[in-house]
Design an enzyme around this catalytic site. Structure first.
Site, PDB file in Angstrom:
ATOM      1  N   GLU A 193      11.088   7.404   4.207  1.00  0.00           N
ATOM      2  CA  GLU A 193       9.637   7.438   3.944  1.00  0.00           C
ATOM      3  C   GLU A 193       8.972   6.173   4.556  1.00  0.00           C
ATOM      4  OE1 GLU A 193       8.014   9.906   2.866  1.00  0.00           O
ATOM      5  OE2 GLU A 193       9.723  10.916   1.797  1.00  0.00           O
ATOM      6  N   ASP A 207       1.164  13.279   0.360  1.00  0.00           N
ATOM      7  CA  ASP A 207       0.902  12.685   1.761  1.00  0.00           C
ATOM      8  C   ASP A 207      -0.133  13.631   2.470  1.00  0.00           C
ATOM      9  OD1 ASP A 207       2.101  15.142   2.364  1.00  0.00           O
ATOM     10  OD2 ASP A 207       3.883  14.332   3.418  1.00  0.00           O
ATOM     11  N   TYR A 218       2.237   6.204  -2.784  1.00  0.00           N
ATOM     12  CA  TYR A 218       2.924   7.408  -1.945  1.00  0.00           C
ATOM     13  C   TYR A 218       4.292   7.263  -2.004  1.00  0.00           C
ATOM     14  CZ  TYR A 218       5.188  10.461   1.294  1.00  0.00           C
ATOM     15  OH  TYR A 218       6.020  11.454   1.683  1.00  0.00           O
TER      16      TYR A 218
END
Ligand code: SF4
Length: 367
Positions: free
Chosen positions: A44, A145, A127
């Site tokens: 990520e 996202d 996020y």
């Protein structure tokens, strides 16, 4: 939040679609299984503002070099920055290393498993915390996202432009998130945005959400989401100094820890200003040493998130070895430049100077 029948149906369709066959990515677990927090976190962080295709070889190299978060924590920062070179946004690499150290120092050397605790770690924002909580720990978390924003804007036919509408899209995304299977649902939404509900030509005919999609029904999918007009990126200009000593070493320096390219190694340069390029007096004033600077032909261009950069170069040679060192400078043999933690823009400059000087050695390309 209680889900309406349509929302429950959408979540169920997405989970079924994902479980029928999802993208196989090196950091993913099988559907229904929890992901490894270290792999989820690493991927990520790498994927922020970078494509999956670009990230895969970096991810695999990192996992080979540092198979656990403890191994990454024990690594030397410069080695990590060198392995990161080419992925851009070096502050992320520095935070990655700081985060690995923070996790290694926790009980059992394990990642925390809640969004709130994850957000206290370096480099983990809203996020990423939601993604790790949902995908690695099966927590109820809404992961939003750019791909998910696009799917949601279309599903609900939201006409207000980004970025102002982001909070509203997040609220709508939360209404879709199921109570169970949050990790698979999050990855399903990401996959749908990346492979079906694509920016230019959404493939509504094969989309599991087509029956519920307001934009598809109205024939406006391709027009959404709208975006407010962006401000033009300014152009900054400066001059970089290529200084060699008598033994073929080049003067480098390290940038300040905070800010753009924080902590990276660079060639000395003038201030990067938005006005006309520096003149001879400014070049001499800001030079790391007084020398007979000669201009090299050509311009090196690079684009950062917020500005374009145009650098010209000047070169000089001093008697050596290492006859001069600025307070923050150090000499590196030309043949060893490839081993430095150099950002892409500096590699471009070095290739440019190497070409102009007819040098054989230059750093490896990053990708
Ligand atoms: Fe996107 Fe079309 Fe699916 Fe709607 S139906 S979510 S616009 S791909």
């Amino acid at each position: 939040m209680a889900m309406s029948g349509t929302m429950t149906h959408c979540a169920a369709m997405m989970l079924a679609w994902y479980r029928r066959g999802h993208r196989s990515l090196p950091w993913r677990a099988e559907s229904g299984e929890a992901g490894d927090p270290y792999r989820v976190w690493l991927s990520e962080i790498m994927l922020q503002q970078t494509t999956v295709a670009a990230v895969i070889p970096y991810f695999e190299r990192f996992i080979e070099a540092w198979p656990t978060v403890g191994a990454l924590a024990a690594a030397d920062l410069d080695t990590v920055l060198r392995a990161w070179a080419g992925l851009g946004y070096y502050a992320r690499a520095r935070n990655l290393h700081a985060c690995a150290r923070a996790v290694a120092g926790r009980p059992g050397g394990r990642f925390p498993d809640t969004e709130a605790e994850l957000r206290t770690l370096p480099g983990i924002g809203v996020y990423t915390a939601a993604a790790i909580a949902a995908i690695a720990f099966g927590r109820h978390a809404t992961v939003v996202d750019g791909n998910v924003e696009r799917v949601v804007a279309r599903l609900f036919a939201v006409a207000e432009p980004l970025p102002a509408v982001k909070p509203h899209l997040r609220e709508l995304a939360a209404t879709l998130t199921p109570e169970h299977g949050c990790g698979d649902f999050a990855q399903a939404m990401m996959d749908l945005g990346a492979t079906v509900c694509t920016p230019r030509r959404p493939r509504c005919l094969v989309c599991p959400l087509v029956g519920a999609c307001a934009a598809a029904a109205a024939g406006v999918a391709q027009d959404l989401p709208r975006r407010a007009a962006k401000a033009e990126r300014p152009t900054r200009r400066g001059v970089a100094y290529w200084l060699e000593d008598g033994e073929g070493a080049v003067l480098l320096r390290r940038r300040a820890d905070k800010g753009l390219l924080g902590g990276m190694v660079e060639l000395p340069s003038t201030v990067w200003g938005t006005q006309a390029p520096p003149d001879r007096v400014a070049i001499a004033d800001q030079a790391p040493v007084q020398a007979a600077w000669r201009p090299l032909p050509g311009i090196v261009r690079h684009t950062f998130t917020h500005f374009h950069l145009e650098l010209t170069m000047v070169a000089a040679r001093v008697a050596g070895p290492g006859a001069v060192t600025g307070a923050d400078g150090f000499w590196v043999p030309v043949t060893q430049l490839a081993g430095q933690a150099l950002p892409s823009v500096m590699r471009k400059l070095i290739r440019h100077a190497a070409g102009e000087n007819g040098m054989a050695a230059e750093p490896d390309d990053e990708r």
